[in-house]
Design an enzyme around this catalytic site. Structure first.
Site, PDB file in Angstrom:
ATOM      1  N   ARG A 133       0.640  -1.252  -0.014  1.00 40.76           N
ATOM      2  CA  ARG A 133      -0.064   0.044   0.152  1.00 40.76           C
ATOM      3  C   ARG A 133       1.070   1.132  -0.023  1.00 40.76           C
ATOM      4  O   ARG A 133       1.774   1.354   1.069  1.00 40.76           O
ATOM      5  CB  ARG A 133      -0.876   0.274   1.164  1.00 40.76           C
ATOM      6  CG  ARG A 133      -1.701   1.323   1.471  1.00 40.76           C
ATOM      7  CD  ARG A 133      -3.016   1.321   2.311  1.00 40.76           C
ATOM      8  NE  ARG A 133      -4.014   0.455   1.883  1.00 40.76           N
ATOM      9  CZ  ARG A 133      -5.175   0.589   2.298  1.00 40.76           C
ATOM     10  NH1 ARG A 133      -5.470   1.229   3.261  1.00 40.76           N
ATOM     11  NH2 ARG A 133      -6.027   0.070   1.514  1.00 40.76           N
ATOM     12  N   HIS A 142      -7.134   0.951  -6.711  1.00 41.16           N
ATOM     13  CA  HIS A 142      -7.305   0.050  -5.532  1.00 41.16           C
ATOM     14  C   HIS A 142      -8.122  -1.326  -6.184  1.00 41.16           C
ATOM     15  O   HIS A 142      -9.008  -1.393  -5.679  1.00 41.16           O
ATOM     16  CB  HIS A 142      -8.309   0.848  -4.400  1.00 41.16           C
ATOM     17  CG  HIS A 142      -8.213   0.011  -3.054  1.00 41.16           C
ATOM     18  ND1 HIS A 142      -7.464  -1.111  -2.793  1.00 41.16           N
ATOM     19  CD2 HIS A 142      -8.919   0.191  -2.064  1.00 41.16           C
ATOM     20  CE1 HIS A 142      -7.746  -1.399  -1.660  1.00 41.16           C
ATOM     21  NE2 HIS A 142      -8.682  -0.656  -1.317  1.00 41.16           N
ATOM     22  N   GLN A 182      -9.997  -3.852  -4.031  1.00 45.56           N
ATOM     23  CA  GLN A 182     -11.149  -3.487  -3.471  1.00 45.56           C
ATOM     24  C   GLN A 182     -12.491  -3.858  -4.491  1.00 45.56           C
ATOM     25  O   GLN A 182     -13.614  -4.351  -4.267  1.00 45.56           O
ATOM     26  CB  GLN A 182     -11.286  -2.016  -3.382  1.00 45.56           C
ATOM     27  CG  GLN A 182     -12.523  -1.493  -2.678  1.00 45.56           C
ATOM     28  CD  GLN A 182     -12.957  -1.998  -1.469  1.00 45.56           C
ATOM     29  OE1 GLN A 182     -12.051  -2.044  -0.457  1.00 45.56           O
ATOM     30  NE2 GLN A 182     -14.114  -2.628  -1.132  1.00 45.56           N
ATOM     31  N   ASP A 223     -17.473   6.909  -1.891  1.00 45.71           N
ATOM     32  CA  ASP A 223     -16.269   6.710  -1.044  1.00 45.71           C
ATOM     33  C   ASP A 223     -15.945   8.096  -0.204  1.00 45.71           C
ATOM     34  O   ASP A 223     -16.414   9.046  -0.697  1.00 45.71           O
ATOM     35  CB  ASP A 223     -15.006   6.511  -1.978  1.00 45.71           C
ATOM     36  CG  ASP A 223     -13.600   6.053  -0.964  1.00 45.71           C
ATOM     37  OD1 ASP A 223     -13.870   6.055   0.125  1.00 45.71           O
ATOM     38  OD2 ASP A 223     -12.852   6.090  -1.881  1.00 45.71           O
ATOM     39  N   CYS A 272     -16.368   1.262  -0.004  1.00 42.39           N
ATOM     40  CA  CYS A 272     -15.135   0.383   0.506  1.00 42.39           C
ATOM     41  C   CYS A 272     -14.797   0.592   1.981  1.00 42.39           C
ATOM     42  O   CYS A 272     -14.139  -0.410   2.169  1.00 42.39           O
ATOM     43  CB  CYS A 272     -13.973   0.888  -0.424  1.00 42.39           C
ATOM     44  SG  CYS A 272     -13.443   2.614  -0.121  1.00 42.39           S
ATOM     45  N   ARG A 315     -13.484  -8.821   0.552  1.00 38.90           N
ATOM     46  CA  ARG A 315     -11.972  -8.575   0.335  1.00 38.90           C
ATOM     47  C   ARG A 315     -11.115  -9.835   0.617  1.00 38.90           C
ATOM     48  O   ARG A 315     -10.285 -10.192  -0.111  1.00 38.90           O
ATOM     49  CB  ARG A 315     -11.380  -7.271   1.429  1.00 38.90           C
ATOM     50  CG  ARG A 315     -12.038  -6.070   1.333  1.00 38.90           C
ATOM     51  CD  ARG A 315     -11.600  -5.390  -0.115  1.00 38.90           C
ATOM     52  NE  ARG A 315     -10.209  -5.407  -0.188  1.00 38.90           N
ATOM     53  CZ  ARG A 315      -9.255  -4.314   0.361  1.00 38.90           C
ATOM     54  NH1 ARG A 315     -10.026  -3.503   0.951  1.00 38.90           N
ATOM     55  NH2 ARG A 315      -8.152  -4.272   0.404  1.00 38.90           N
TER      56      ARG A 315
END
Ligand code: CP
Ligand code: NVA
Length: 308
Positions: free
Chosen positions: A109, A136, A139, A227, A266, A294
């Site tokens: 990340r 991402h 996700q 988001d 998410c 996930r």
């Protein structure tokens, strides 16, 4: 290099992506009702270790990848970049070469997408993008698994993204053509998705339509996605919160979508900012299934990367 990187959805072909989702569904089903720490039949990643490097905070990515490796019969090691020599200026390239000597795969990340690309270029083991400023992908694989579980046929589905045209939005843009859904994006012009991502969609012949209001984007949608308005690393929180306020997902906005529409986020969420509690905690919301998936989606991604 043994194995394959998972850096962005558009790097994979549609057949491979389909196989990953199918594997995620099958593995989830096969262990339904089991204790979470029990190893899957056949322990497909026995003897394998995943390294995880975090330059930014994480709850879901960190715990779900760790549990994914445990369920696959392998193990993981987690570090924040500030605990590593990376945080003192050791190069990404040298770190990649060194960690490839110890580990079977690395998840990163990172603040800067180009660091994940550089890491992948110099690593001799698979590298997985666990979120960058640009995308991402893990996700979105979990989100698509979640929609399919609820009976949504992705081909032809109408997804709507509202708010900031950010990293998570970019991965939905990359996925549109690969899975055959259309994406309507409602953002103020200055927070619209990057041209680079729209060019990728265009090249793949994905259907991505931009709107300047949330209402236009959401009209008739099968899925409404939100988001945070302020992502990790964004420095202009106040300006964003002000400009993005009209893009909050409220019950009134959900009324404009199809009456059986689902809501995705998410997480982490900010109730009262990008989404009202009535929506995220209401019957149309799938946010905790998304979070659970996930784990399942990443198990399939790990197996794909390691060709196991
Ligand atoms: N959705 C997501 O990636 O969550 P974390 O930041 O907690 O990992
Ligand atoms: N767009 C958010 C997603 C967090 C999982 C961020 O980058 O902070």
């Amino acid at each position: 290099m043994a194995g394959r990187h998972f850096i962005d959805i558009w790097h994979l072909d549609a057949v491979e992506l389909r196989e990953i989702l199918d594997m995620a569904h099958a593995m989830k089903k096969a262990r339904a009702g089991w204790p979470k720490g029990r190893v899957d039949v056949g322990a497909p990643l026995e003897g394998h270790t995943l390294g995880m490097i975090f330059e930014k905070s994480s709850t879901r990515t960190r715990f779900s990848f760790d549990m994914a490796m445990r369920q696959l019969g392998g193990s993981s090691i987690t570090a924040t970049s500030s605990d590593m020599q990376l945080g003192r200026g050791e190069t990404v390239e040298d770190t990649a070469r060194v960690l490839s000597r110890y580990l079977d795969a690395v998840m990163i990340r990172a603040n800067d997408h180009s660091d994940v690309e550089a890491f992948a270029e110099f690593a001799t083991v698979p590298v997985i993008n666990g979120l960058t400023d640009r995308s991402h992908p893990c996700q979105i694989m979990a989100d698509l698994q979640t929609l399919e579980e609820k009976g949504v046929t992705l081909r032809g589905a109408r997804l709507a993204w509202v708010g900031d045209g950010n990293n998570v939005c970019a991965s939905f843009i990359h996925a549109a053509a690969k899975f055959g859904f259309s994406l309507a994006v409602g953002t103020p012009a200055r927070f619209a998705p990057d041209d680079e991502d729209l060019d990728i969609a265009r090249e793949l012949q994905g259907r991505v339509d931009l709107y300047e209001t949330a209402e236009e984007a959401v009209a008739g949608a099968d899925v409404v996605i939100a988001d945070t308005f302020v992502s990790m690393g964004d420095k202009d929180a106040e300006r964003r919160l002000e400009a993005l306020e009209p893009y909050a997902v409220t019950e009134d906005l959900m009324e404009l979508a199809d009456k059986s529409a689902y809501f995705l986020h998410c997480l982490p969420a900010h109730r009262g900012e990008e989404v009202d509690s009535e929506v995220i905690d209401g019957p149309q919301s799938l946010v905790f299934d998304e979070a659970e998936n996930r784990l399942h989606a990443q198990k399939a991604i790990l197996r794909w990367c390691l060709e196991k």
